[in-house]
Design a protein around this motif. Structure first.
Motif, PDB file in Angstrom:
ATOM      1  N   VAL A  79       0.843  -1.190   0.000  1.00 43.36           N
ATOM      2  CA  VAL A  79       0.000   0.000   0.000  1.00 43.36           C
ATOM      3  C   VAL A  79       0.878   1.239   0.000  1.00 43.36           C
ATOM      4  CG1 VAL A  79      -1.793   1.282   1.252  1.00 43.36           C
ATOM      5  CG2 VAL A  79      -1.798  -1.228   1.312  1.00 43.36           C
ATOM      6  N   SER A  80       0.535   2.192  -0.841  1.00 43.78           N
ATOM      7  CA  SER A  80       1.203   3.483  -0.884  1.00 43.78           C
ATOM      8  C   SER A  80       0.142   4.561  -0.694  1.00 43.78           C
ATOM      9  CB  SER A  80       1.903   3.670  -2.235  1.00 43.78           C
ATOM     10  OG  SER A  80       2.451   4.964  -2.334  1.00 43.78           O
ATOM     11  N   LEU A  81       0.353   5.444   0.276  1.00 46.40           N
ATOM     12  CA  LEU A  81      -0.587   6.523   0.575  1.00 46.40           C
ATOM     13  C   LEU A  81       0.161   7.853   0.511  1.00 46.40           C
ATOM     14  CD1 LEU A  81      -2.187   4.906   3.765  1.00 46.40           C
ATOM     15  CD2 LEU A  81      -3.093   4.843   1.435  1.00 46.40           C
ATOM     16  N   SER A  82      -0.382   8.818  -0.198  1.00 48.29           N
ATOM     17  CA  SER A  82       0.239  10.146  -0.298  1.00 48.29           C
ATOM     18  C   SER A  82      -0.713  11.190   0.251  1.00 48.29           C
ATOM     19  CB  SER A  82       0.567  10.467  -1.757  1.00 48.29           C
ATOM     20  OG  SER A  82       1.511   9.554  -2.259  1.00 48.29           O
ATOM     21  N   GLY A  83      -0.141  12.185   0.926  1.00 45.45           N
ATOM     22  CA  GLY A  83      -0.978  13.229   1.483  1.00 45.45           C
ATOM     23  C   GLY A  83      -0.163  14.348   2.084  1.00 45.45           C
ATOM     24  N   LYS A  84      -0.807  15.072   2.980  1.00 39.53           N
ATOM     25  CA  LYS A  84      -0.206  16.234   3.630  1.00 39.53           C
ATOM     26  C   LYS A  84      -0.021  15.943   5.117  1.00 39.53           C
ATOM     27  CE  LYS A  84      -0.785  19.049   0.031  1.00 39.53           C
ATOM     28  NZ  LYS A  84       0.329  19.396  -0.807  1.00 39.53           N
ATOM     29  N   ALA A  85       1.131  16.375   5.638  1.00 41.62           N
ATOM     30  CA  ALA A  85       1.455  16.167   7.054  1.00 41.62           C
ATOM     31  C   ALA A  85       1.456  17.490   7.795  1.00 41.62           C
ATOM     32  CB  ALA A  85       2.830  15.520   7.177  1.00 41.62           C
ATOM     33  N   GLN A  86       1.003  17.414   9.048  1.00 46.22           N
ATOM     34  CA  GLN A  86       1.135  18.580   9.920  1.00 46.22           C
ATOM     35  C   GLN A  86       1.225  18.107  11.361  1.00 46.22           C
ATOM     36  OE1 GLN A  86      -2.300  21.091   9.290  1.00 46.22           O
ATOM     37  NE2 GLN A  86      -3.302  20.297  11.096  1.00 46.22           N
ATOM     38  N   LEU A  87       1.934  18.874  12.146  1.00 42.05           N
ATOM     39  CA  LEU A  87       2.139  18.570  13.553  1.00 42.05           C
ATOM     40  C   LEU A  87       0.949  19.058  14.360  1.00 42.05           C
ATOM     41  CD1 LEU A  87       4.480  17.411  15.336  1.00 42.05           C
ATOM     42  CD2 LEU A  87       5.010  19.788  15.880  1.00 42.05           C
ATOM     43  N   THR A  88       0.561  18.270  15.370  1.00 43.43           N
ATOM     44  CA  THR A  88      -0.480  18.720  16.293  1.00 43.43           C
ATOM     45  C   THR A  88      -0.077  18.356  17.715  1.00 43.43           C
ATOM     46  OG1 THR A  88      -2.831  18.628  16.888  1.00 43.43           O
ATOM     47  CG2 THR A  88      -1.877  16.611  16.040  1.00 43.43           C
ATOM     48  N   ASN A  89      -0.466  19.197  18.642  1.00 45.05           N
ATOM     49  CA  ASN A  89      -0.231  18.907  20.057  1.00 45.05           C
ATOM     50  C   ASN A  89      -1.558  18.761  20.793  1.00 45.05           C
ATOM     51  OD1 ASN A  89      -1.062  21.531  20.051  1.00 45.05           O
ATOM     52  ND2 ASN A  89       0.605  22.323  21.302  1.00 45.05           N
ATOM     53  N   ASN A  90      -2.571  18.316  20.089  1.00 43.06           N
ATOM     54  CA  ASN A  90      -3.905  18.121  20.656  1.00 43.06           C
ATOM     55  C   ASN A  90      -3.831  17.077  21.774  1.00 43.06           C
ATOM     56  OD1 ASN A  90      -6.514  16.935  21.077  1.00 43.06           O
ATOM     57  ND2 ASN A  90      -7.205  17.892  19.174  1.00 43.06           N
ATOM     58  N   GLN A  91      -3.930  17.527  23.012  1.00 43.50           N
ATOM     59  CA  GLN A  91      -3.750  16.634  24.157  1.00 43.50           C
ATOM     60  C   GLN A  91      -4.817  15.548  24.201  1.00 43.50           C
ATOM     61  OE1 GLN A  91      -0.929  16.894  26.140  1.00 43.50           O
ATOM     62  NE2 GLN A  91      -1.576  14.856  26.801  1.00 43.50           N
ATOM     63  N   ALA A  92      -6.018  15.840  23.758  1.00 37.66           N
ATOM     64  CA  ALA A  92      -7.071  14.811  23.743  1.00 37.66           C
ATOM     65  C   ALA A  92      -6.681  13.655  22.817  1.00 37.66           C
ATOM     66  CB  ALA A  92      -8.406  15.414  23.317  1.00 37.66           C
ATOM     67  N   LEU A  93      -6.103  13.975  21.666  1.00 36.87           N
ATOM     68  CA  LEU A  93      -5.656  12.921  20.744  1.00 36.87           C
ATOM     69  C   LEU A  93      -4.423  12.199  21.283  1.00 36.87           C
ATOM     70  CD1 LEU A  93      -6.161  14.663  17.291  1.00 36.87           C
ATOM     71  CD2 LEU A  93      -7.456  12.736  18.215  1.00 36.87           C
ATOM     72  N   ILE A  94      -3.519  12.943  21.895  1.00 35.47           N
ATOM     73  CA  ILE A  94      -2.337  12.317  22.505  1.00 35.47           C
ATOM     74  C   ILE A  94      -2.793  11.322  23.564  1.00 35.47           C
ATOM     75  CG2 ILE A  94      -0.329  12.740  23.980  1.00 35.47           C
ATOM     76  CD1 ILE A  94       0.062  15.371  22.341  1.00 35.47           C
ATOM     77  N   ASP A  95      -3.756  11.711  24.388  1.00 31.60           N
ATOM     78  CA  ASP A  95      -4.296  10.808  25.415  1.00 31.60           C
ATOM     79  C   ASP A  95      -5.002   9.608  24.779  1.00 31.60           C
ATOM     80  OD1 ASP A  95      -3.385  12.582  27.339  1.00 31.60           O
ATOM     81  OD2 ASP A  95      -5.363  13.470  27.704  1.00 31.60           O
ATOM     82  N   LYS A  96      -5.763   9.865  23.729  1.00 29.30           N
ATOM     83  CA  LYS A  96      -6.552   8.811  23.083  1.00 29.30           C
ATOM     84  C   LYS A  96      -5.681   7.681  22.543  1.00 29.30           C
ATOM     85  CE  LYS A  96      -9.763   8.093  19.230  1.00 29.30           C
ATOM     86  NZ  LYS A  96     -10.552   8.746  18.177  1.00 29.30           N
ATOM     87  N   TYR A  97      -4.571   8.026  21.901  1.00 28.71           N
ATOM     88  CA  TYR A  97      -3.750   7.018  21.231  1.00 28.71           C
ATOM     89  C   TYR A  97      -2.555   6.528  22.056  1.00 28.71           C
ATOM     90  CZ  TYR A  97      -6.438   8.307  17.104  1.00 28.71           C
ATOM     91  OH  TYR A  97      -7.459   8.536  16.217  1.00 28.71           O
ATOM     92  N   TRP A  98      -2.359   7.099  23.246  1.00 27.43           N
ATOM     93  CA  TRP A  98      -1.227   6.707  24.086  1.00 27.43           C
ATOM     94  C   TRP A  98      -1.335   5.235  24.457  1.00 27.43           C
ATOM     95  CZ3 TRP A  98       3.026   9.444  24.867  1.00 27.43           C
ATOM     96  CH2 TRP A  98       3.915   9.025  25.873  1.00 27.43           C
ATOM     97  N   ASN A  99      -0.208   4.534  24.411  1.00 27.60           N
ATOM     98  CA  ASN A  99      -0.199   3.117  24.773  1.00 27.60           C
ATOM     99  C   ASN A  99       1.194   2.742  25.286  1.00 27.60           C
ATOM    100  OD1 ASN A  99       1.526   2.079  22.536  1.00 27.60           O
ATOM    101  ND2 ASN A  99      -0.182   2.763  21.251  1.00 27.60           N
ATOM    102  N   PRO A 100       1.360   1.549  25.862  1.00 27.37           N
ATOM    103  CA  PRO A 100       2.665   1.168  26.420  1.00 27.37           C
ATOM    104  C   PRO A 100       3.804   1.172  25.399  1.00 27.37           C
ATOM    105  CG  PRO A 100       0.959  -0.281  27.245  1.00 27.37           C
ATOM    106  CD  PRO A 100       0.319   0.569  26.178  1.00 27.37           C
ATOM    107  N   PHE A 101       3.529   0.829  24.159  1.00 28.58           N
ATOM    108  CA  PHE A 101       4.570   0.851  23.137  1.00 28.58           C
ATOM    109  C   PHE A 101       5.092   2.273  22.953  1.00 28.58           C
ATOM    110  CE2 PHE A 101       5.942   1.497  18.763  1.00 28.58           C
ATOM    111  CZ  PHE A 101       6.915   0.523  18.637  1.00 28.58           C
TER     112      PHE A 101
END
Length: 161
Positions: A79-101
């Motif tokens: 699979v190849s996916l192309s798009g646009k990247a941007q940095l975010t510091n959205n704490q709700a998303l950081i909390d949502k995806y945080w895991n031991p890894f």
């Protein structure tokens, strides 16, 4: 863009691969590095944790165009996916995806000011999927060489763009 059904198809193809290669431009030179999926679904956006000071952040600040590639040779999935990247510091998303890894990479925890997410909004892509055995694929390659045709080894589809 792609339909919800197609997004689900892409997710089914990449979710177990887990690690994709993120390609950015370092000046004019493409540069790839492995990035680990953290989300549990795909809606057209891919999320990766990163350090704010990482070179990929500087590179995507200069040029938001990126490419992600995922491959599983054993399953015949590419699979190849192309798009646009941007940095975010959205704490709700950081909390949502945080895991031991992820926590292993950020020993100061998710409140570390270096912790951020790189958001990749996928605009287009392509995938290849072979459902045939390796023996059948070899047969197709041999047949193609003899008949001067292309081998038929599975599905290929472009989307977006």
């Amino acid at each position: 863009m792609s339909s919800p059904e197609h997004k689900q198809k892409i997710w089914e193809m990449i979710k177990d691969i887990k690690v994709g290669m993120l390609v950015t431009l370092d000046d004019d030179v493409p540069r790839a590095r492995p990035m680990h999926l953290v989300q549990d679904a795909y809606d057209g956006t891919i999320w990766f944790y990163t350090r704010r000071s990482a070179e990929k952040v500087t590179e995507t600040d200069r040029d938001q165009d990126v490419c992600l590639t995922f491959s599983d040779q054993d399953e015949g999935v590419y699979v190849s996916l192309s798009g646009k990247a941007q940095l975010t510091n959205n704490q709700a998303l950081i909390d949502k995806y945080w895991n031991p890894f992820i926590a292993a990479w950020f020993p100061e925890g998710k409140e570390d000011p270096e912790v951020a997410l790189l958001e990749i909004k996928v605009e287009m892509g392509e995938h290849w999927m072979s459902t045939e055995s390796k023996a059948f694929q070899l047969y197709e390659f041999a047949k193609a060489n003899i008949t001067h045709t292309k081998p038929n080894i599975g599905e290929n589809e472009k989307f977006g763009g």
